[in-house]
Write an enzyme that holds these catalytic residues in place. Structure first.
Site, PDB file in Angstrom:
ATOM      1  N   SER A  34     -16.175  20.956   5.964  1.00  0.00           N
ATOM      2  CA  SER A  34     -16.645  22.132   6.695  1.00  0.00           C
ATOM      3  C   SER A  34     -16.802  21.904   8.199  1.00  0.00           C
ATOM      4  CB  SER A  34     -17.943  22.668   6.084  1.00  0.00           C
ATOM      5  OG  SER A  34     -17.727  23.098   4.743  1.00  0.00           O
TER       6      SER A  34
ATOM      7  N   GLY B 138     -10.212  20.738   7.059  1.00  0.00           N
ATOM      8  CA  GLY B 138      -9.459  21.541   6.097  1.00  0.00           C
ATOM      9  C   GLY B 138      -9.237  22.947   6.627  1.00  0.00           C
ATOM     10  N   GLY B 139     -10.027  23.893   6.138  1.00  0.00           N
ATOM     11  CA  GLY B 139      -9.837  25.309   6.448  1.00  0.00           C
ATOM     12  C   GLY B 139      -9.661  25.624   7.925  1.00  0.00           C
TER      13      GLY B 139
ATOM     14  N   ASN C  44      -5.917  18.739   7.484  1.00  0.00           N
ATOM     15  CA  ASN C  44      -5.376  18.682   6.122  1.00  0.00           C
ATOM     16  C   ASN C  44      -5.116  20.114   5.668  1.00  0.00           C
ATOM     17  OD1 ASN C  44      -4.773  18.331   3.454  1.00  0.00           O
ATOM     18  ND2 ASN C  44      -6.808  17.572   2.855  1.00  0.00           N
ATOM     19  N   TRP C  45      -3.846  20.474   5.633  1.00  0.00           N
ATOM     20  CA  TRP C  45      -3.490  21.857   5.293  1.00  0.00           C
ATOM     21  C   TRP C  45      -3.604  22.144   3.802  1.00  0.00           C
ATOM     22  CZ3 TRP C  45       1.640  22.963   8.452  1.00  0.00           C
ATOM     23  CH2 TRP C  45       1.361  22.851   9.820  1.00  0.00           C
ATOM     24  N   LYS C  46      -3.698  21.074   2.985  1.00  0.00           N
ATOM     25  CA  LYS C  46      -3.708  21.251   1.528  1.00  0.00           C
ATOM     26  C   LYS C  46      -2.465  22.070   1.131  1.00  0.00           C
ATOM     27  CE  LYS C  46      -8.623  20.543   1.796  1.00  0.00           C
ATOM     28  NZ  LYS C  46      -9.976  20.770   1.280  1.00  0.00           N
TER      29      LYS C  46
ATOM     30  N   GLU D 120      -9.753  16.000  -3.942  1.00  0.00           N
ATOM     31  CA  GLU D 120      -9.004  16.932  -4.801  1.00  0.00           C
ATOM     32  C   GLU D 120      -7.954  16.186  -5.620  1.00  0.00           C
ATOM     33  OE1 GLU D 120      -8.010  19.689  -1.663  1.00  0.00           O
ATOM     34  OE2 GLU D 120     -10.132  20.189  -1.501  1.00  0.00           O
TER      35      GLU D 120
ATOM     36  N   GLU E 165     -15.861  12.080   3.263  1.00  0.00           N
ATOM     37  CA  GLU E 165     -15.882  13.513   2.950  1.00  0.00           C
ATOM     38  C   GLU E 165     -16.836  13.752   1.784  1.00  0.00           C
ATOM     39  OE1 GLU E 165     -12.090  15.583   4.545  1.00  0.00           O
ATOM     40  OE2 GLU E 165     -11.755  15.024   2.464  1.00  0.00           O
TER      41      GLU E 165
ATOM     42  N   GLY F  93     -14.998  22.689   1.813  1.00  0.00           N
ATOM     43  CA  GLY F  93     -14.664  24.083   1.517  1.00  0.00           C
ATOM     44  C   GLY F  93     -15.864  24.954   1.186  1.00  0.00           C
TER      45      GLY F  93
ATOM     46  N   HIS G  61      -7.790  11.699  -1.504  1.00  0.00           N
ATOM     47  CA  HIS G  61      -8.585  12.907  -1.249  1.00  0.00           C
ATOM     48  C   HIS G  61      -9.313  13.294  -2.539  1.00  0.00           C
ATOM     49  CE1 HIS G  61      -9.747  17.008  -0.385  1.00  0.00           C
ATOM     50  NE2 HIS G  61      -9.635  16.684   0.884  1.00  0.00           N
TER      51      HIS G  61
HETATM   52  P1  13P Z   1     -12.856  21.916   4.719  1.00  0.00           P
HETATM   53  O1  13P Z   1     -12.819  21.573   6.190  1.00  0.00           O
HETATM   54  O2  13P Z   1     -12.123  23.173   4.388  1.00  0.00           O
HETATM   55  O3  13P Z   1     -14.243  21.843   4.171  1.00  0.00           O
HETATM   56  O4  13P Z   1     -12.014  20.764   3.959  1.00  0.00           O
HETATM   57  C1  13P Z   1     -12.312  19.430   4.226  1.00  0.00           C
HETATM   58  C2  13P Z   1     -11.263  18.575   3.622  1.00  0.00           C
HETATM   59  O5  13P Z   1     -11.142  18.474   2.409  1.00  0.00           O
HETATM   60  C3  13P Z   1     -10.339  17.873   4.520  1.00  0.00           C
HETATM   61  O6  13P Z   1      -9.576  16.930   3.829  1.00  0.00           O
END
Ligand code: 13P
Length: 253
Positions: free
Chosen positions: A215, A236-237, A12-14, A100, A170, A176, A98
């Site tokens: 994470s 994510g990251g 997930n690149w956000k 967010e 999640e 994050g 998600h």
């Molecule tokens: P991180 O891997 O950066 O914690 O993000 C997880 C996430 O929100 C994937 O959708």
């Protein structure tokens, strides 16, 4: 991981990467995942890079997912994108719910109950995200939160389609933050999510893939992915760098 379910590692690149950066990433990723037999690999770029990524991944094992969509076919919904607009450019699936989107943009369980069947009806694979806040975990409300989200968000889906959904557990406190769930926490919550699906259909609970997200990094992926109920990861990251994302894919093999 169970041998009956194909693991999925999705990035997930956000709100990261221009089209040019996405092209650079995919050129570096494809050779690194070309031999990832038995693993599905997905990237979830921002809307504007979707078409370029569908084009650049054609013929590869990498699937392209959007990060959100609207439940309606079309209409006066400024700024939104419909499922049919995603399938028109051959997008494979879509992240729904998600945390967010829920926390920052007001996405509700009521909307998600419409979005999940709308995505499937269009031929998209939904990745439905669920998870508790730190407060909810500390209060002992993790299962209550997961039950509420899974029951509400899948309420309008016929039982025989449940296995076509991917669910991502999640925990919000792990997103994050670098604070990953312990293997015990991840396994317990994900087995609970699967049991919630089993309340409606045991057969579909055996099919549904449940991912862990929060994470995930190259150095903790193997331990999480080895858990019996964990069918992959939503990253994510660590998915923004081709080498680190490919290392997580390799951990799923
Ligand atoms: P991180 O891997 O950066 O914690 O993000 C997880 C996430 O929100 C994937 O959708």
């Amino acid at each position: 991981m169970s041998s009956d379910r194909t693991p999925l590692i999705a990035g997930n690149w956000k709100m990261h990467k221009s089209i040019a950066e996405a092209e650079e990433f995919i050129a570096a990723l494809l050779p690194r995942v070309s031999d990832a037999e038995g693993v599905e690999v997905g990237i979830c770029p921002p809307f504007l890079a979707l078409q370029a990524m569908v084009h650049s991944t054609r013929g590869s094992r990498v699937q392209v997912f959007a990060q959100t969509m609207h439940q309606a076919d079309h209409g006066a919904f400024t700024g939104e994108v419909a499922a049919s607009m995603l399938t028109e450019i051959d997008v494979h699936g879509v992240i729904l719910g998600h945390s967010e989107r829920r926390e920052l943009f007001g996405e509700t369980d009521r909307a998600l109950a419409l979005k999940v069947p709308a995505a499937l009806a269009a031929g998209l694979t939904p990745i439905l995200c669920v998870g508790e806040t730190e407060d909810e975990r500390e209060r002992g409300d993790t299962q209550r939160k997961l039950r509420h989200q899974v029951q509400e968000d899948l309420a309008r889906l016929p039982d025989d389609r449940l296995g076509d959904v991917v669910i991502a557990y999640e925990p919000i406190w792990a997103i994050g933050t670098g604070q990953v769930a312990t293997p015990e926490q991840a396994q317990e919550a994900i087995a609970f999510v699967r049991a919630l699906v089993a309340d409606r259909s045991r057969e579909q609970a055996g099919r549904v893939r449940v991912l862990y997200g929060g994470s995930v990094k190259p150095d903790n992926a193997a331990e999480l992915l080895a858990l019996p109920d964990v069918d992959g990861a939503l990253v994510g990251g660590a998915s923004l760098d081709a080498a680190s994302f490919a290392a997580i894919v390799a951990a799923a093999r």
